[in-house]
Scaffold this active site. Sequence first.
Site, short mmCIF file in Angstrom:
data_model
loop_
_atom_site.label_atom_id
_atom_site.label_comp_id
_atom_site.label_asym_id
_atom_site.label_seq_id
_atom_site.Cartn_x
_atom_site.Cartn_y
_atom_site.Cartn_z
N HIS A 1 -0.35 21.70 14.84
CA HIS A 1 0.22 21.39 16.16
C HIS A 1 -0.39 20.11 16.71
O HIS A 1 0.32 19.20 17.16
CB HIS A 1 -0.04 22.57 17.10
CG HIS A 1 0.36 22.32 18.53
ND1 HIS A 1 1.51 22.83 19.08
CD2 HIS A 1 -0.26 21.62 19.52
CE1 HIS A 1 1.59 22.45 20.35
NE2 HIS A 1 0.53 21.71 20.63
N GLU A 2 -1.71 20.02 16.67
CA GLU A 2 -2.39 18.84 17.20
C GLU A 2 -2.13 17.61 16.33
O GLU A 2 -2.01 16.50 16.85
CB GLU A 2 -3.89 19.10 17.32
CG GLU A 2 -4.26 20.27 18.22
CD GLU A 2 -3.69 20.14 19.62
OE1 GLU A 2 -3.43 19.00 20.07
OE2 GLU A 2 -3.50 21.18 20.27
N GLU B 1 5.37 19.66 23.82
CA GLU B 1 4.71 20.88 23.31
C GLU B 1 5.66 21.66 22.41
O GLU B 1 5.26 22.16 21.36
CB GLU B 1 4.24 21.75 24.48
CG GLU B 1 3.07 21.16 25.26
CD GLU B 1 1.87 20.87 24.39
OE1 GLU B 1 1.52 21.71 23.53
OE2 GLU B 1 1.28 19.79 24.55
#
Length: 259
Positions: free
Chosen positions: A78-79, A164
């Site tokens: 995700h990051e 996100e």
Amino acid sequence: DAATGARKIERIAEPKLYNLLENLCISRGLTMPALRIMETDALNAFATGLHKGNYSITVTRGLMNTLNDEELEAVLAHELTHIRNADVRLLIIAVIFVGIFSFVGEMTFRSLRFGAMGGGSSRRSSSRDSGGGAIIAIVAALVIVAIAYALAIVIRFALSRRREYLADAGAVELTKNPDAMITALQKISGNSVVESAPSEVREMFIENPHSDFASLFATHPPIAKRIEALAKFAGGRVPMPEAPVQQAQRGPGKRGPWG
């Protein structure tokens, strides 16, 4: 790093975490970002950096101790997606645009105010006649600037929420494991608050909780909606909550067949 107390680590200090990130980078031919750890029991992570030379991923000690390997890999993915999408740079551009609106608003207010006050004694009588109109003009300008400023902030936060969702999707694309992203978010939910982190850093966290009242100005979508999106579009399965173990009710003084 100064705001969060994060420290940089190498493979020898945290080989499992380092290898998980390195494998993700190798799979896509990406340069390995720096890896940092925040010593807090909260469950969170964030990515930062503006260009290849200073990209960094930071995770909390609580996240490392709570998530299993697959879930930890999903959070790192995700990051890493934030880095691939240059989301930090985009966030800074959005902040600059909000600042531009604020600057233009202040300059407009100052010009109208000093314009209404200027003119000297020769124009004093005419100023009295036009004073009401000047006040109305100032108020109208302030209202317009305030609306523009508020819209700029709303758009900035809406953009952050969309990033996100995209980072969650990118994590699934990298790991091919939507279930791990879902269970990681479930564990993070309700355990993500890092009290010592300033608001500017919390905006970059994988989760930044907010009240329902302030949802329009939230930097992150609710975790429940993120999980719903992963289940709907990525084929993830949402684990059912475990039923509590029921124990037999026994009155005082009663014993079972084995005493």
